[in-house]
Design a protein around this motif. Structure first.
Motif, mmCIF file in Angstrom:
data_model
loop_
_atom_site.group_PDB
_atom_site.id
_atom_site.type_symbol
_atom_site.label_atom_id
_atom_site.label_comp_id
_atom_site.label_asym_id
_atom_site.label_seq_id
_atom_site.Cartn_x
_atom_site.Cartn_y
_atom_site.Cartn_z
ATOM 1 N N GLU A 1 -75.430 -58.641 -74.407
ATOM 2 C CA GLU A 1 -75.234 -58.485 -75.848
ATOM 3 C C GLU A 1 -76.273 -57.526 -76.424
ATOM 4 N N MET A 2 -77.502 -57.610 -75.931
ATOM 5 C CA MET A 2 -78.556 -56.687 -76.376
ATOM 6 C C MET A 2 -78.151 -55.251 -76.086
ATOM 7 N N PHE A 3 -77.667 -54.989 -74.883
ATOM 8 C CA PHE A 3 -77.218 -53.639 -74.541
ATOM 9 C C PHE A 3 -76.097 -53.188 -75.473
ATOM 10 N N ALA A 4 -75.109 -54.042 -75.655
ATOM 11 C CA ALA A 4 -73.939 -53.679 -76.459
ATOM 12 C C ALA A 4 -74.303 -53.376 -77.905
ATOM 13 N N ARG A 5 -75.303 -54.079 -78.426
ATOM 14 C CA ARG A 5 -75.637 -53.954 -79.845
ATOM 15 C C ARG A 5 -76.757 -52.967 -80.129
ATOM 16 N N SER A 6 -77.561 -52.607 -79.127
ATOM 17 C CA SER A 6 -78.728 -51.751 -79.416
ATOM 18 C C SER A 6 -78.775 -50.480 -78.578
ATOM 19 N N HIS A 7 -77.738 -50.228 -77.787
ATOM 20 C CA HIS A 7 -77.651 -48.970 -77.045
ATOM 21 C C HIS A 7 -76.750 -48.006 -77.798
ATOM 22 N N SER A 8 -77.177 -46.762 -77.889
ATOM 23 C CA SER A 8 -76.361 -45.711 -78.494
ATOM 24 C C SER A 8 -76.829 -44.382 -77.926
ATOM 25 N N ASP A 9 -76.099 -43.341 -78.221
ATOM 26 C CA ASP A 9 -76.476 -42.029 -77.687
ATOM 27 C C ASP A 9 -77.865 -41.603 -78.136
ATOM 28 N N ASP A 10 -78.228 -41.965 -79.377
ATOM 29 C CA ASP A 10 -79.539 -41.558 -79.888
ATOM 30 C C ASP A 10 -80.643 -42.578 -79.592
ATOM 31 N N LEU A 11 -80.255 -43.802 -79.199
ATOM 32 C CA LEU A 11 -81.224 -44.847 -78.866
ATOM 33 C C LEU A 11 -80.820 -45.506 -77.547
#
Length: 262
Positions: A195-205
């Motif tokens: 869930e942490m990956f899904a909610r806090s991963h993005s191209d810029d972060l």
């Protein structure tokens, strides 16, 4: 052990030492560039208990200037901390200009240990997951270079390392009450991590996942990856080439394939 096996082992150890030294020279170049250009870098290390965070951090900082490098490993929050804005005690540890800060665990405690162990409420957990992307974007906009590494190990390897801690007199300081629950809550930690990956991963972060069952390969490739991502004119481009099987950006496909430990 045969003489041939001993020679092979010695050669491998020598290769590791040589590779590490070369990469540590590159880190010194990076620090000189950081100081000269008034930059600041924040590196976050997350992962399960015994995933090797201490070892990676030690190799990164070993030959850097202690005046301009800080390792942050905060303990249990105080009563005042629990009554304050969640990010407040971490803000005080952020890098100043010309500093490199490495966090051995970070605000992402609220995405992993705290919800699994019942140290925060569901509402606090959800508020964190909603807030952390904007908090980190604010840091990046202010000029902080942010890198997030998650050291991933398999369940058998975690068990082996935790057992080793309990019997090795030089590792007794690493033993904590939470160690006893790590394996029992393996699936809970996996769900929280996902869930942490899904909610806090993005191209810029992005989250950079490190396959860390082999400690030495993990250490070398974290440094290679870091050097590949920073702007440092003097760096050796040949050395700044991580193994994509060891360090890679998070993606749902890696959960499905087993590249990230289930």
């Amino acid at each position: 052990m045969s003489k041939k096996s001993k020679k092979t082992e010695a050669a491998a150890a020598e290769d590791y030492k040589s590779a590490l030294r070369g990469l540590q020279v590159e880190l010194v170049k990076l620090q000189r560039h950081l100081i000269k250009n008034n930059l600041r870098i924040l590196i976050i290390f997350e992962g399960r208990d015994a995933s090797g965070k201490d070892g990676v951090i030690k190799r990164i900082t070993e030959h850097l200037s202690p005046r301009d490098t800080r390792v942050v490993a905060l303990g249990k929050p105080s009563d005042r901390d629990t009554q304050s804005w969640y990010f407040q005690r971490y803000v005080a540890e952020l890098p100043a200009t010309r500093e490199m800060v490495l966090m051995n665990r970070s605000w992402y405690n609220r995405a992993g240990v705290e919800p699994v162990m019942g140290f925060c409420t569901k509402a606090e957990h959800e508020d964190f997951l909603q807030s952390v992307p904007e908090f980190e974007r604010m840091l990046v906009r202010s000029g902080t270079q942010l890198f997030k590494y998650y050291l991933d190990i398999s369940k058998p390897e975690q068990k082996r390392r935790l057992d080793d801690r309990r019997v090795d007199p030089l590792k007794q300081w690493k033993v904590s009450p939470i160690d006893k629950t790590a394996l029992r809550h393996w699936d809970d930690y996996s769900a929280a991590r996902n869930e942490m990956f899904a909610r806090s991963h993005s191209d810029d972060l992005p989250w950079h996942v490190v396959r860390a069952d082999d400690k030495k390969l993990a250490r070398l490739n974290v440094i290679r990856h870091l050097m590949s991502r920073v702007d440092c004119p003097d760096k050796d481009q040949h050395l700044a080439q991580p193994d994509g099987e060891i360090v890679f950006d998070y993606a749902d496909a890696h959960l499905q394939s087993g590249a990230i430990a289930p």
